[in-house]
Scaffold this active site. Structure first.
Site: not given
Lengths: 273, 398
Positions: A49, A60, A174
């Site tokens: 990725e 994040d 995911y």
């Protein structure tokens, strides 16, 4: 079938789990990223990725935020990342997922992006802030270009919504194993087991688990419960620590090798034909 | 047509929407459902109205600024005195609404981002009022500029978390609040301070703030027997402006002007004029005009007024701009400081530096308007908090 599905299928036949590794493109610089990826592949990474840095990565944690800032300061752009991918593709068959936020793609032009990403050998994209409700404005270009649109399922996603999301998912699913941002908390194996089992009943796509797996021990605990695991922040932290030192590639590959061995050792049918 | 916006998923034309990480999507959908139900519930409306009147001190006056009008020699100027609300700005309208909703949803904790600290203080106030835990995210640069408000928040029992990322201002505080919310979403309510963020925030904040325009409409009809010709309000994210504009949107004769911060000038990198000088992009959950570089990286905004220091703008403003219903202009730091002093000296009213941008535009535009025209300026907050910034900017000049 694209490279992503092929890789999952081939590994599954061998009874093995898929090791997905994330790194931020351009940290410490794009030349190093281009050297790191084949080295990681050789160390046992199955899917890479490639993080496209964004100024405001709200999903994040601090590790990837800092890496994104470093990469942007060193001049990483989507265009340069696509060029790097194209050159990587000439020598490697590793499935490549571009991972990032929507604004750099929107600014680049979704149609232009789709065409160039496919031509550069990108296999799938994962756009964190583009939920299914808003995804059509990009998928109307990336689906016809043959790019898998990797979708996220969170611990907060209820089954009704999960089913709706999975109907249009491609590539792999995911599963975000912690309610949080990347790289800040460790997943709990019991929760992951039941959540992944529930997802597997809803989709034929492979399910990979990520967002909190940072050690070989965690990789060993989670890998048997899913089709694959994603390691991101831990690798990015290591890259950040090593920076431009000569030690970087050996250290990153040694870490990837440890994760690989932990995954394989934890999955008993590994190696059987 | 304009009043039918947004669509079911929060789109104002191409703007708005819900560009959020999956972890937050269920919470946003839950919030939307809860808000829709509250909006239809007479008891919620009654409770909200009770606190606006009995606690925040509404209604606020619509004050005719006679000396300013005389000096400028043009349109008759009214000030909508949101500075007279409890906590000193319009922000309390929204935080009372959202904290009441949080309580109704059974949430025990609230978080918020703040720039100037006005929204932080207003959130901490509402949280104290209802005995809820409160954490405020604030950029370190803003903490420095607005030490007084930081102190107020702490007194009110809120925890203030400094944010040192980026330029350590409002955008970075909002990033950090969103990250915190991703991790705490199950028991925490995120009180967004402006008409931005993912749907339903832009709509919800607008609705809670539209009490400003509803009152102003009633007041001007009573005082003048007619609607105003022009509404002027400053625009950072845009909550005070939309609060004033929204109840007048269906009145075509009422012109409306949003005033962005031109900072050190639009020809420099130091401004916050996202509509005037930005491009369409996606940040903080919605599509809108954004200050960004050619690669889609969000640029840091700058404004002397911390509350306008934001690189985006609420999606409904983007839509009102795109459709031409409202006009967006900008004034510089220097013009805002002049207006800050002028209003203080001429009316004995010290506006917040944010609101001073609206006053500055009125000072430019009112002289060119006929004397029988009426303009309403939204005086969104009081200027006590800015004394130090003004002192610094004067020292710089001297």
């Amino acid at each position: 079938m694209g490279r992503i599905e092929e890789r999952f299928t081939a590994l599954k036949k061998e009874g093995r789990k898929t090791f997905v590794a994330y790194l931020t493109a351009g940290d410490p610089d794009l030349e190093t990223t281009a050297r790191l990826i084949p080295a990681l592949e050789a160390a046992g990474v199955d899917i890479i990725e490639i993080g496209v840095p964004f100024s405001d990565p709200t999903a994040d944690g601090p590790v990837i935020q800092a890496a994104s800032q470093r990469a942007l300061k060193r001049g990483a752009t989507l265009a340069k990342i696509l060029a790097m991918t194209a050159s990587l593709r000439r020598t490697s068959g590793i499935p490549i997922v571009l991972f990032g936020y929507y604004n750099p793609i929107l600014s680049y032009g979704p149609e232009k992006f789709a065409g160039e990403a496919a031509a550069s050998g990108v296999d799938g994209i994962l756009v964190v802030d583009l939920p299914p409700e808003e995804a059509d404005e990009l998928r109307c270009y990336t689906d016809p270009a043959g790019l898998a649109f990797i979708t996220l399922i969170a611990p907060t996603t209820d089954p009704v919504r999960a089913r709706k999301i999975l109907r249009r998912a491609t590539g792999f699913v995911y599963y975000i194993s912690v309610t949080g941002v990347t790289g800040t908390a460790a997943p709990r194996a019991d929760d992951v087991r039941s959540d992944v089992e529930r997802l597997k009943r809803m989709t034929a796509l492979p399910v990979a688990v990520g967002f909190g797996i940072s050690t070989p021990g965690q990789a060993a605990a989670i890998a048997p419960l899913s089709d694959g695991i994603v390691v991101g922040s831990a690798l990015v932290r290591l890259i950040g620590e090593k920076g431009t030192s000569d030690d970087l590639v050996p250290a990153a590959t040694s870490f990837a090798g440890e994760i690989r061995r932990a995954i394989d050792a934890a999955c008993p049918s590994q190696g059987k034909k | 047509m304009i009043r039918t916006q947004p669509d079911r998923r929060g789109h104002f034309g191409i703007f708005g929407g819900r560009y959020a990480a999956e972890t937050l999507m269920p919470a946003l959908l839950e919030l939307e459902t809860a808000y829709r139900a509250a909006r239809r519930d007479a008891s919620f409306k009654k409770e909200f109205s009770f606190y606006l009147h009995e606690y925040a001190g509404r209604e606020t006056p619509l004050y005719e600024a006679r000396r300013l009008t005389e000096t400028l020699g043009g349109a008759k100027i009214y000030l909508k005195r949101e500075d007279m609300n409890h906590t000193g700005s319009h922000k309390i309208n929204n935080t009372l609404g959202q904290v009441l909703l949080a309580r109704r949803m059974g949430k025990k904790k609230v978080i918020a981002e703040t720039g100037a600290g006005q929204h932080g203080v207003a959130t901490a106030t509402a949280a104290a009022l209802f005995g809820m835990e409160c954490r405020i995210f604030m950029g370190e640069e803003d903490i420095r500029r607005q030490a007084h408000n930081v102190f107020r928040m702490k007194i009110l029992g809120a925890e203030v978390t400094p944010v040192d990322a980026g330029t350590a201002t409002l955008k970075d505080a909002m990033n950090e609040a969103m990250r915190d919310w991703v991790s705490s979403v199950r028991d925490t309510f995120y009180v967004i301070g402006t008409t931005a963020g993912p749907h339903p925030y832009p709509v919800m904040v607008r609705d809670f703030q539209s009490v400003i325009g509803r009152e102003a409409r009633r007041q001007i009809l009573k005082k003048e027997g007619r609607l105003p010709d022009l509404l002027i309000a400053c625009v950072g994210g845009g909550s005070n402006a939309l609060g004033l504009f929204y109840p007048f949107l269906a009145d075509p004769a009422v012109a409306m002007t949003g005033v962005e911060a031109a900072g050190k000038g639009l020809d420099t990198a130091l401004h916050a004029a996202s509509i005037t000088a930005g491009r369409v992009g996606v940040l903080h959950g919605n599509k809108t005009y954004l200050l960004q570089d050619e690669h889609g990286q969000v640029r840091d905004a700058y404004a002397i007024a911390a509350g306008l220091d934001y690189p985006g703008v609420g999606p409904e403003h983007a839509w009102l701009h795109a459709t031409g219903r409202a006009r967006y202009v900008s004034v510089t730091d220097e013009e805002a400081v002049e207006a800050f002093v002028a209003l203080s000296r001429q009316e004995g009213i010290t506006p917040a530096l944010e609101s001073a941008h609206a006053v500055a535009w009125a000072m430019k535009t009112a002289p060119a308007m006929a004397k029988d025209k009426i303009a309403i300026i939204n005086l969104s907050g009081r200027g006590d908090k800015d004394a130090e910034t003004i002192a610094e900017s004067r020292e710089e000049k001297e």
